[in-house]
Design a protein around this motif. Structure first.
Motif, mmCIF file in Angstrom:
data_model
loop_
_atom_site.group_PDB
_atom_site.id
_atom_site.type_symbol
_atom_site.label_atom_id
_atom_site.label_comp_id
_atom_site.label_asym_id
_atom_site.label_seq_id
_atom_site.Cartn_x
_atom_site.Cartn_y
_atom_site.Cartn_z
ATOM 1 N N PHE A 157 5.403 -4.741 14.085
ATOM 2 C CA PHE A 157 4.120 -5.420 14.217
ATOM 3 C C PHE A 157 3.170 -4.634 15.108
ATOM 4 O O PHE A 157 3.591 -4.020 16.097
ATOM 5 N N CYS A 158 1.914 -4.704 14.739
ATOM 6 C CA CYS A 158 0.836 -4.242 15.585
ATOM 7 C C CYS A 158 0.029 -5.507 15.863
ATOM 8 O O CYS A 158 -0.797 -5.920 15.043
ATOM 9 N N TYR A 159 0.380 -6.154 16.968
ATOM 10 C CA TYR A 159 -0.121 -7.485 17.309
ATOM 11 C C TYR A 159 0.306 -8.464 16.217
ATOM 12 O O TYR A 159 1.493 -8.638 16.042
ATOM 13 N N TYR A 160 -0.575 -9.076 15.464
ATOM 14 C CA TYR A 160 -0.101 -10.061 14.481
ATOM 15 C C TYR A 160 -0.111 -9.548 13.051
ATOM 16 O O TYR A 160 0.132 -10.297 12.114
ATOM 17 N N TYR A 161 -0.343 -8.255 12.860
ATOM 18 C CA TYR A 161 -0.188 -7.644 11.535
ATOM 19 C C TYR A 161 1.129 -6.884 11.526
ATOM 20 O O TYR A 161 1.413 -6.113 12.428
ATOM 21 N N GLY A 162 1.937 -7.131 10.481
ATOM 22 C CA GLY A 162 3.237 -6.489 10.397
ATOM 23 C C GLY A 162 3.364 -5.641 9.153
ATOM 24 O O GLY A 162 2.589 -5.779 8.204
ATOM 25 N N TYR A 163 4.361 -4.763 9.163
ATOM 26 C CA TYR A 163 4.626 -3.939 7.992
ATOM 27 C C TYR A 163 6.097 -3.560 7.960
ATOM 28 O O TYR A 163 6.781 -3.560 8.979
ATOM 29 N N THR A 164 6.559 -3.292 6.756
ATOM 30 C CA THR A 164 7.936 -2.857 6.561
ATOM 31 C C THR A 164 7.973 -1.981 5.316
ATOM 32 O O THR A 164 7.181 -2.184 4.390
ATOM 33 N N PRO A 165 8.858 -1.004 5.272
ATOM 34 C CA PRO A 165 8.951 -0.178 4.058
ATOM 35 C C PRO A 165 9.462 -1.010 2.887
ATOM 36 O O PRO A 165 10.449 -1.729 3.016
ATOM 37 N N LYS A 166 8.758 -0.933 1.770
ATOM 38 C CA LYS A 166 9.213 -1.600 0.551
ATOM 39 C C LYS A 166 10.186 -0.670 -0.169
ATOM 40 O O LYS A 166 11.172 -1.099 -0.741
ATOM 41 N N ASN A 167 9.863 0.599 -0.157
ATOM 42 C CA ASN A 167 10.736 1.677 -0.638
ATOM 43 C C ASN A 167 10.226 2.969 0.021
ATOM 44 O O ASN A 167 9.483 2.904 0.988
ATOM 45 N N ASP A 168 10.616 4.129 -0.500
ATOM 46 C CA ASP A 168 10.209 5.393 0.121
ATOM 47 C C ASP A 168 8.709 5.643 0.079
ATOM 48 O O ASP A 168 8.170 6.351 0.922
ATOM 49 N N TYR A 181 6.134 3.040 -0.623
ATOM 50 C CA TYR A 181 5.231 1.909 -0.413
ATOM 51 C C TYR A 181 5.591 1.115 0.841
ATOM 52 O O TYR A 181 6.751 1.004 1.217
ATOM 53 N N ILE A 182 4.545 0.557 1.441
ATOM 54 C CA ILE A 182 4.678 -0.259 2.645
ATOM 55 C C ILE A 182 4.169 -1.664 2.329
ATOM 56 O O ILE A 182 3.087 -1.827 1.766
ATOM 57 N N LEU A 183 4.947 -2.664 2.693
ATOM 58 C CA LEU A 183 4.529 -4.049 2.564
ATOM 59 C C LEU A 183 3.860 -4.451 3.878
ATOM 60 O O LEU A 183 4.453 -4.318 4.949
ATOM 61 N N ILE A 184 2.613 -4.912 3.788
ATOM 62 C CA ILE A 184 1.846 -5.315 4.968
ATOM 63 C C ILE A 184 1.696 -6.830 4.932
ATOM 64 O O ILE A 184 1.410 -7.414 3.889
ATOM 65 N N VAL A 185 1.903 -7.460 6.085
ATOM 66 C CA VAL A 185 1.815 -8.924 6.173
ATOM 67 C C VAL A 185 0.925 -9.324 7.346
ATOM 68 O O VAL A 185 0.763 -8.578 8.306
ATOM 69 N N LYS A 186 0.363 -10.517 7.226
ATOM 70 C CA LYS A 186 -0.402 -11.085 8.334
ATOM 71 C C LYS A 186 0.300 -12.347 8.762
ATOM 72 O O LYS A 186 0.777 -13.117 7.944
ATOM 73 N N GLY A 187 0.375 -12.554 10.050
ATOM 74 C CA GLY A 187 0.954 -13.795 10.535
ATOM 75 C C GLY A 187 2.286 -13.570 11.194
ATOM 76 O O GLY A 187 3.326 -13.817 10.598
ATOM 77 N N PHE A 188 2.263 -13.114 12.410
ATOM 78 C CA PHE A 188 3.470 -12.861 13.187
ATOM 79 C C PHE A 188 4.371 -14.088 13.215
ATOM 80 O O PHE A 188 5.555 -14.001 12.948
ATOM 81 N N ASP A 189 3.800 -15.254 13.492
ATOM 82 C CA ASP A 189 4.606 -16.478 13.626
ATOM 83 C C ASP A 189 5.329 -16.839 12.342
ATOM 84 O O ASP A 189 6.496 -17.208 12.358
ATOM 85 N N ARG A 201 0.844 -1.190 0.000
ATOM 86 C CA ARG A 201 0.000 0.000 0.000
ATOM 87 C C ARG A 201 0.882 1.243 0.000
ATOM 88 O O ARG A 201 1.970 1.248 0.582
ATOM 89 N N PRO A 202 0.406 2.315 -0.627
ATOM 90 C CA PRO A 202 1.155 3.574 -0.566
ATOM 91 C C PRO A 202 1.202 4.113 0.873
ATOM 92 O O PRO A 202 0.206 4.075 1.585
ATOM 93 N N ARG A 203 2.348 4.576 1.259
ATOM 94 C CA ARG A 203 2.545 5.149 2.594
ATOM 95 C C ARG A 203 1.578 6.308 2.842
ATOM 96 O O ARG A 203 0.982 6.422 3.905
ATOM 97 N N GLU A 204 1.416 7.155 1.829
ATOM 98 C CA GLU A 204 0.519 8.313 1.941
ATOM 99 C C GLU A 204 -0.918 7.884 2.215
ATOM 100 O O GLU A 204 -1.618 8.506 3.003
ATOM 101 N N GLU A 205 -1.364 6.838 1.542
ATOM 102 C CA GLU A 205 -2.729 6.334 1.733
ATOM 103 C C GLU A 205 -2.942 5.889 3.173
ATOM 104 O O GLU A 205 -3.968 6.185 3.790
ATOM 105 N N MET A 206 -1.973 5.189 3.722
ATOM 106 C CA MET A 206 -2.077 4.720 5.103
ATOM 107 C C MET A 206 -2.115 5.890 6.080
ATOM 108 O O MET A 206 -2.878 5.869 7.050
ATOM 109 N N MET A 207 -1.325 6.912 5.805
ATOM 110 C CA MET A 207 -1.325 8.092 6.673
ATOM 111 C C MET A 207 -2.679 8.810 6.596
ATOM 112 O O MET A 207 -3.195 9.272 7.616
#
Length: 127
Positions: A100-111, A113-121, A76-82
């Protein structure tokens, strides 16, 4: 033998409702609602920042969940999330490059976009 009359007792929360006669002698509240309210206020007075931070974490959790829908990962675009109200300063844990925010995680893909993932384990096992 004559019963000793109990003194009138008032609710610790609302102070206006009498505690019913015949109820337990150690009863302090007129209702469950007053009991919950009283104890919630005590918790907030202990540290008023906790409810504020929990509200931000809940908002972040809801936004991550909404972005993912039923997928395992999404970008997702970083701006959209903000714009949605996401706060990148609040998270529950960090594992490698993922926040992580509980079991949803995210990391910057680049300046942008953000990559969002589900599944902490699953993510933690890969790190």
């Amino acid at each position: 033998m004559k019963k000793k009359k109990q003194p009138t007792r008032y609710c610790l929360q609302c102070m206006t409702e009498k505690i019913p006669q015949g109820s337990r002698i150690d009863k302090l509240f007129c209702s469950d609602s007053c009991r919950f309210t009283y104890h919630n206020k005590l918790k907030q007075e202990t540290d008023p920042e906790i409810p504020r931070i929990n509200k931000i974490l809940k908002t972040n959790f809801d936004i991550l969940k909404e972005c993912l829908h039923d997928q395992k990962t999404v970008t997702r675009p970083r701006e959209e999330m903000m714009r949605m109200g996401f706060s990148f300063d609040y998270y529950t844990q960090v594992r490698g490059e993922y926040k992580f925010c509980y079991y949803y995680g995210y990391t910057p893909k680049n300046d942008k976009y953000i990559l969002i993932v589900k599944g902490f384990d699953e993510i933690v096992k890969k790190i």
